[in-house]
Design an enzyme around this catalytic site. Sequence first.
Site, PDB file in Angstrom:
ATOM      1  N   ARG A 230      -5.083 -13.422  -0.317  1.00  0.00           N
ATOM      2  CA  ARG A 230      -6.282 -13.500   0.505  1.00  0.00           C
ATOM      3  C   ARG A 230      -7.327 -14.399  -0.155  1.00  0.00           C
ATOM      4  NH1 ARG A 230      -6.597  -7.058   1.578  1.00  0.00           N
ATOM      5  NH2 ARG A 230      -5.914  -7.104  -0.592  1.00  0.00           N
TER       6      ARG A 230
ATOM      7  N   ASN B 197       0.814  -1.223   0.000  1.00  0.00           N
ATOM      8  CA  ASN B 197       0.000   0.000   0.000  1.00  0.00           C
ATOM      9  C   ASN B 197       0.847   1.274   0.000  1.00  0.00           C
ATOM     10  OD1 ASN B 197      -2.138  -1.710   0.068  1.00  0.00           O
ATOM     11  ND2 ASN B 197      -2.955  -1.048   2.036  1.00  0.00           N
TER      12      ASN B 197
ATOM     13  N   TRP C  25      36.915 -32.150 -21.141  1.00  0.00           N
ATOM     14  CA  TRP C  25      35.468 -32.068 -21.339  1.00  0.00           C
ATOM     15  C   TRP C  25      35.014 -33.255 -22.198  1.00  0.00           C
ATOM     16  CZ3 TRP C  25      32.678 -27.769 -24.646  1.00  0.00           C
ATOM     17  CH2 TRP C  25      31.294 -27.918 -24.495  1.00  0.00           C
TER      18      TRP C  25
ATOM     19  N   ARG D 201      41.098 -30.191 -17.424  1.00  0.00           N
ATOM     20  CA  ARG D 201      40.449 -31.491 -17.352  1.00  0.00           C
ATOM     21  C   ARG D 201      39.716 -31.714 -18.677  1.00  0.00           C
ATOM     22  NH1 ARG D 201      35.274 -30.809 -13.190  1.00  0.00           N
ATOM     23  NH2 ARG D 201      34.437 -28.865 -14.042  1.00  0.00           N
TER      24      ARG D 201
END
Length: 668
Positions: free
Chosen positions: A228, A95, A584, A582
């Site tokens: 609500r 509000n 892939w 490393r």
Amino acid sequence: MFIYHRILLCCFILIFFNTSHGQVHDPSWRRIINKQDKEWFASDEAQTIADNVLLYQRDIGGWPKNTQMQKLLSPEEKEKLKALKQSTDDVTTDNGATIQELLFLSKMYRATKNATYKEAWIKGLHYIFEAQYENGGWPQFYPLRKGYYSHITYNDNSMVNILKLLQQVKNKTDYYAVPVSDADVKRAEEAFNKGIECIVKTQYKQNGALTAWCAQHDVKTLAPAKARSYELPSLSGAESAEIVWLLMSIENPSEAVKNAIVHAVSWFKKVKIEGLKVERKFDETIQKRNTIVVEDDDATPVWARFMELDDNTPFFCDRDGIKKATLAEIGYERRNGYAWYTQNPQKVIDKFPEWKAKHYEKPSKKVKDAYNVTVAKDGSGDYTSIQEAIYASKAFPYQRVIINIKDGVYNEKVHVFSWNTHVSFLGESKENTIITFDDYFSKIDLGRNSTFLTSTVLIEGDYFLAKNLTIQNTAGPVGQAVALSVNANNCFFENCNLKGYQDTVYTAGEGFKQYFKNCFIEGSTDFIFGEATVLFDDCVINNKTNSYITAASTAKNETFGYVFKNCKLTADVGVNEVYLGRPWRKYAKTVFINCDMGNHILPVGWHNWKNKEAESTSFYAEYNNTGIGFKPNERVSWSHQLAKKQAKKYTINNILGNQFFENLNQHD
């Protein structure tokens, strides 16, 4: 009887005259905040009200809602408010709370330069920062309260009001008079951008098509949520209009934002209600004013507050939560105590043509030389954005297209298409010519391959060249977020900064050759990855975290993969456990030659990515490296230390091919 009625009427007129002129109607808090009289804010009356505002502010920085701050407070009421300072039970942005108090304090500071107002304002701003969810949304109450209060809240424009404030702060406008530190300006920009991302992600898809928003969304799933009893999951005509209006105010909207706007406007046009008029009339039956809906062919279009998620049908609810088809079917209290219809989407529809012309219908530009153009943020060049220059570039040109890029921060995703061959990006300076964006895997959220859609700059045109600029992805440590993606052959990068975190540079294309010379490349996990054959020459490779530098996916029959020559391997403070690479894919090839390795490089050097087979199929090697991080005797047994004779084959011509520079320069 006639005389009696005349006397009664005269008495009524006298009573009405005396009461209407005798009583004083207090102005509302909202009206006071929005006063245009600047001098009033320096008055004693204003400062008395400001004292109240300061009393109502909680220590956490925010304010409660629905409070008439201008009302005089008794000594007892003031003491009660002081006792509530540490309470956080009802602090909210619902509000208009907190946002409107900040606007008032800003006006007070502008008029008085009282540092107390400035301090309270900054505290309120920090409350807004603190209340934001990691996904970019804001709850209705913070600290969080159980129930619907914790939903991402668009209801009554709560989140839009927050973002409007942050937009003013990040843009350094003078709308809010309080001076804000550079750090808070940056925080405001980051919070605003995250908020916009949240808006884009929560836009509801109906049968695969984007529509609008619910008044509130679940903080975890982002799905429309119930508040609500009469506020059920639905599509909102009212809140959605304000959301789109905010999106349309963004100066340089991303493609995702533009897409959200276009689809929302299309939805507004689809669901508008014509031929109905909402009226407030005195009802003789109940002797009260009543809200009714009447047929009227000349009525201005309206939109329902709530519409069904699956087919946009308007519905109405009483406090029992049971959906009704018409407004007349719900009780008097809810029928008249809630705004069930809105006209706000019309202002969005009216504004849309102008917005579309600005962001989509670009007028054609006349340039002196189509093969040599300039991009400048300040408008002094041929174009103000890099992508605009690419759109105007010739396809498969007979000579090189040179795009000179003046210093500036270019916040855009750049795509050099496959038909844009022989394009050069020549920055004015490496430090100040910056191409930046912040897409990342979960932001794109289009499935398992979303990584490849995150790049700030995507190169698909062969024979591309870039010099003297920075390309960065500023998403941070949030997962895969590519800065530069090169899916093209014969590409050359010289004196460039390439910055990101995970997956900074993607070098794509089986059999493609790419060359990086004198570049600064930084990131965290696998920040140099891909299948192309690439030479990194005289580059600085900087790790931001303990992780892996490379993740090559070299094709089986390729002679070379990644080759680093004469490079310097550095790391941020505290980084001390980094692998060189490393695999892939299992045939990965990576070699470091004549490189200076810092002490952040792990003695073992390489990692098999939990794939034992890759130890025999990949090729990881080093030659003549230096530095504390070069420990050849401690490397994993399946890596290689090259002999001098073996290292001799790693020449620029062997790696990239004899025709690399000839092909690169053939159209110069």
